[in-house]
Design a protein around this motif. Structure first.
Motif, PDB file in Angstrom:
ATOM      1  N   ARG A  72       0.919  -1.104   0.067  1.00 50.05           N
ATOM      2  CA  ARG A  72      -0.167   0.012  -0.036  1.00 50.05           C
ATOM      3  C   ARG A  72       0.830   1.189  -0.049  1.00 50.05           C
ATOM      4  O   ARG A  72       1.329   1.752   1.022  1.00 50.05           O
ATOM      5  N   LEU A  75       0.753   4.280   2.618  1.00 45.77           N
ATOM      6  CA  LEU A  75       1.236   4.023   4.052  1.00 45.77           C
ATOM      7  C   LEU A  75       2.943   4.101   3.968  1.00 45.77           C
ATOM      8  O   LEU A  75       3.372   3.985   5.044  1.00 45.77           O
ATOM      9  N   ARG A  78       4.089   6.443   6.942  1.00 49.54           N
ATOM     10  CA  ARG A  78       3.626   6.064   8.052  1.00 49.54           C
ATOM     11  C   ARG A  78       3.763   4.803   8.691  1.00 49.54           C
ATOM     12  O   ARG A  78       5.295   4.807   9.138  1.00 49.54           O
ATOM     13  N   GLN A  79       3.117   3.526   8.783  1.00 49.54           N
ATOM     14  CA  GLN A  79       3.777   2.327   9.273  1.00 49.54           C
ATOM     15  C   GLN A  79       4.714   1.638   8.295  1.00 49.54           C
ATOM     16  O   GLN A  79       5.263   0.539   8.684  1.00 49.54           O
ATOM     17  N   ARG A  94       4.296  -5.612   9.544  1.00 52.55           N
ATOM     18  CA  ARG A  94       4.183  -4.191   8.842  1.00 52.55           C
ATOM     19  C   ARG A  94       5.558  -3.568   8.891  1.00 52.55           C
ATOM     20  O   ARG A  94       6.128  -3.612   9.911  1.00 52.55           O
TER      21      ARG A  94
END
Length: 114
Positions: A72, A75, A78-79, A94
């Motif tokens: 993804r 993201l 972010r993560q 993740r």
């Protein structure tokens, strides 16, 4: 509504679909091949959607995937854009680095010797 593909002239355009690149697929298929040789996995499927790419792993063809490896790009900051998701929807790992994320599945290959 038309969707523009990214180009050197317009890098901000949203892609029509997200997919795994050659290096990502190489890492995934290396792990997949080892698990097939061990008799754990038998089939896979790849889905390239607008906002994510999914590599689904099956024990048998006609059942739900055991694991999903998801990419993804949104993201990324972010993560991390890679995730390994179990059959029940639980996120096992993740992160930002695909080989590191895939290590959670490599542990399944290691079995104690009796």
């Amino acid at each position: 509504m038309t969707v523009q593909t990214p180009s050197p002239l317009n890098p901000q355009a949203t892609p029509e679909q997200t997919s795994f690149d050659r290096h990502e697929l190489g890492a995934i298929l290396t792990l997949y091949g080892r698990m097939v040789a061990a008799g754990e996995w038998r089939d896979y499927g790849i889905s390239c959607l607008r906002d994510m790419a999914v590599f689904s792993i099956f024990r048998r063809t006609a059942e739900h995937p055991l694991y999903r490896i998801e990419k993804r790009p949104r993201l990324r900051n972010r993560q991390g854009m890679y995730a390994v998701v179990a059959m029940d929807g639980q996120i096992l790992k993740r992160g930002h680095d695909l080989p590191t994320v895939l290590r959670v599945l490599e542990r399944k290959l290691i079995r104690p010797v009796e």
